[in-house]
Design a protein around this motif. Structure first.
Motif, mmCIF file in Angstrom:
data_model
loop_
_atom_site.group_PDB
_atom_site.id
_atom_site.type_symbol
_atom_site.label_atom_id
_atom_site.label_comp_id
_atom_site.label_asym_id
_atom_site.label_seq_id
_atom_site.Cartn_x
_atom_site.Cartn_y
_atom_site.Cartn_z
ATOM 1 N N PHE A 1 -8.226 -3.683 -1.999
ATOM 2 C CA PHE A 1 -7.407 -4.896 -1.880
ATOM 3 C C PHE A 1 -8.303 -6.092 -2.136
ATOM 4 N N THR A 2 -7.749 -7.129 -2.754
ATOM 5 C CA THR A 2 -8.516 -8.360 -2.898
ATOM 6 C C THR A 2 -7.632 -9.559 -2.545
ATOM 7 N N PHE A 3 -8.114 -10.348 -1.586
ATOM 8 C CA PHE A 3 -7.384 -11.522 -1.090
ATOM 9 C C PHE A 3 -8.256 -12.758 -1.276
ATOM 10 N N LEU A 4 -7.614 -13.900 -1.496
ATOM 11 C CA LEU A 4 -8.367 -15.150 -1.570
ATOM 12 C C LEU A 4 -8.796 -15.565 -0.166
ATOM 13 N N LEU A 5 -7.890 -15.403 0.790
ATOM 14 C CA LEU A 5 -8.148 -15.862 2.161
ATOM 15 C C LEU A 5 -7.681 -14.818 3.168
ATOM 16 N N GLU A 6 -8.567 -14.508 4.110
ATOM 17 C CA GLU A 6 -8.189 -13.620 5.221
ATOM 18 C C GLU A 6 -8.193 -14.435 6.507
ATOM 19 N N LEU A 7 -7.165 -14.259 7.304
ATOM 20 C CA LEU A 7 -7.116 -14.904 8.624
ATOM 21 C C LEU A 7 -7.488 -13.830 9.658
ATOM 22 N N PRO A 8 -8.787 -13.705 9.985
ATOM 23 C CA PRO A 8 -9.247 -12.562 10.785
ATOM 24 C C PRO A 8 -8.588 -12.497 12.169
ATOM 25 N N ALA A 9 -8.196 -13.648 12.691
ATOM 26 C CA ALA A 9 -7.576 -13.676 14.024
ATOM 27 C C ALA A 9 -6.275 -12.872 14.052
ATOM 28 N N MET A 10 -5.654 -12.685 12.897
ATOM 29 C CA MET A 10 -4.374 -11.968 12.854
ATOM 30 C C MET A 10 -4.561 -10.474 12.631
ATOM 31 N N ASN A 11 -5.811 -10.067 12.401
ATOM 32 C CA ASN A 11 -6.166 -8.641 12.359
ATOM 33 C C ASN A 11 -5.361 -7.812 11.357
ATOM 34 N N GLY A 12 -5.062 -8.406 10.216
ATOM 35 C CA GLY A 12 -4.296 -7.701 9.192
ATOM 36 C C GLY A 12 -4.982 -6.437 8.675
ATOM 37 N N ARG A 13 -6.313 -6.448 8.674
ATOM 38 C CA ARG A 13 -7.095 -5.299 8.209
ATOM 39 C C ARG A 13 -6.722 -4.012 8.914
ATOM 40 N N SER A 14 -6.401 -4.137 10.202
ATOM 41 C CA SER A 14 -6.150 -2.934 11.012
ATOM 42 C C SER A 14 -4.895 -2.193 10.537
ATOM 43 N N LYS A 15 -4.029 -2.882 9.787
ATOM 44 C CA LYS A 15 -2.802 -2.234 9.298
ATOM 45 C C LYS A 15 -3.034 -1.451 8.005
ATOM 46 N N LEU A 16 -4.203 -1.662 7.375
ATOM 47 C CA LEU A 16 -4.468 -1.017 6.086
ATOM 48 C C LEU A 16 -5.355 0.209 6.278
ATOM 49 N N HIS A 17 -5.241 1.152 5.367
ATOM 50 C CA HIS A 17 -6.009 2.385 5.511
ATOM 51 C C HIS A 17 -7.497 2.136 5.300
ATOM 52 N N HIS A 18 -8.308 2.815 6.113
ATOM 53 C CA HIS A 18 -9.740 2.483 6.155
ATOM 54 C C HIS A 18 -10.521 2.968 4.945
ATOM 55 N N ASP A 19 -9.932 3.877 4.168
ATOM 56 C CA ASP A 19 -10.691 4.385 3.022
ATOM 57 C C ASP A 19 -10.595 3.456 1.807
ATOM 58 N N HIS A 20 -9.882 2.335 1.939
ATOM 59 C CA HIS A 20 -9.818 1.379 0.829
ATOM 60 C C HIS A 20 -10.751 0.194 1.085
ATOM 61 N N THR A 21 -11.401 -0.285 0.029
ATOM 62 C CA THR A 21 -12.223 -1.490 0.163
ATOM 63 C C THR A 21 -11.294 -2.677 0.379
ATOM 64 N N GLU B 1 0.847 -1.201 0.000
ATOM 65 C CA GLU B 1 0.000 0.000 0.000
ATOM 66 C C GLU B 1 0.882 1.252 0.000
ATOM 67 N N GLU B 2 1.927 1.227 0.823
ATOM 68 C CA GLU B 2 2.824 2.390 0.886
ATOM 69 C C GLU B 2 3.558 2.602 -0.437
ATOM 70 N N LEU B 3 3.979 1.500 -1.074
ATOM 71 C CA LEU B 3 4.656 1.601 -2.379
ATOM 72 C C LEU B 3 3.753 2.309 -3.390
ATOM 73 N N VAL B 4 2.500 1.878 -3.465
ATOM 74 C CA VAL B 4 1.586 2.449 -4.458
ATOM 75 C C VAL B 4 1.261 3.900 -4.108
ATOM 76 N N GLU B 5 1.112 4.187 -2.815
ATOM 77 C CA GLU B 5 0.844 5.574 -2.407
ATOM 78 C C GLU B 5 1.969 6.499 -2.871
#
Ligand code: AMP
Length: 175
Positions: A148-168, A135-139
């Protein structure tokens, strides 16, 4: 078309791979089944099909499998993000934390223009460190990140919280 449940069912969980304590999710059974492969690409691109995506950016190495297929479906170009030292021309470069130590990923400077609309893809969203670095590279390029589009999210690891909230942030399967 095959269901999300059918895709989820074939993902294999391998304990203690590649190191003790890591529970590895193996998505390769999806790739070897034509019907599941086709459905996965459709689900990955679905929320972005009317978003005028011009570039799909995917992360080495497992993002390179489905990333170009998503790009073709969306009528967009494909841009690889690679580990340090692999790209031959001038790059944007971002350092990020790994489970043990740190790494660096890079993207060619001229691969994305400020006018581009970008979708970032990887196979798995775990801690989110890798996706946040991409995300930082593209910014830095000045292009607009649509999501962002992922095949699999592991919600227990809370990766979403590291990404900016204005992106789907879209994941086909929650693991
Ligand atoms: P992350 O922790 O989100 O930065 O994940 C780093 C990279 O490693 C991602 O590109 C994933 O493809 C991969 N990865 C991380 N954790 C797993 C896991 N449990 N199973 C399979 N791949 C993983």
């Amino acid at each position: 078309m095959e269901s999300v449940d059918a895709i989820k069912k074939v993902i294999r969980t391998i304990p203690d791979f590649p190191k003790r304590g890591i529970t590895f999710k193996d998505i390769t059974p999806i790739l070897s089944d034509l019907a599941l492969l086709k459905a996965s690409v459709q689900y990955l691109k679905k929320p972005f099909e009317d978003q005028n995506i011009t570039k799909v950016v995917a992360i080495e190495s497992r993002g390179f499998v489905l990333g170009p297929m998503i790009a073709l479906e969306l009528g967009a170009g494909f841009v690889p993000v690679r580990k340090e030292g692999k790209l031959p021309r001038e790059t944007y470069s971002v350092a990020y934390d790994l489970e043990y130590g740190s790494g660096r990923i890079e993207m060619h400077l001229d691969s994305i223009l400020p006018s581009d609309r970008v979708l970032i893809h990887d196979d798995v969203l775990a801690t989110g460190g890798t996706a946040a670095a991409a995300e930082e590279l593209v910014e830095r390029s000045g292009a607009e990140i649509v999501g962002f589009t992922f095949l699999l999210e592991l919600p227990a690891m809370n990766g979403r919280s590291k990404l900016h909230h204005d992106h789907t942030i879209h994941a086909v399967v929650q693991g």
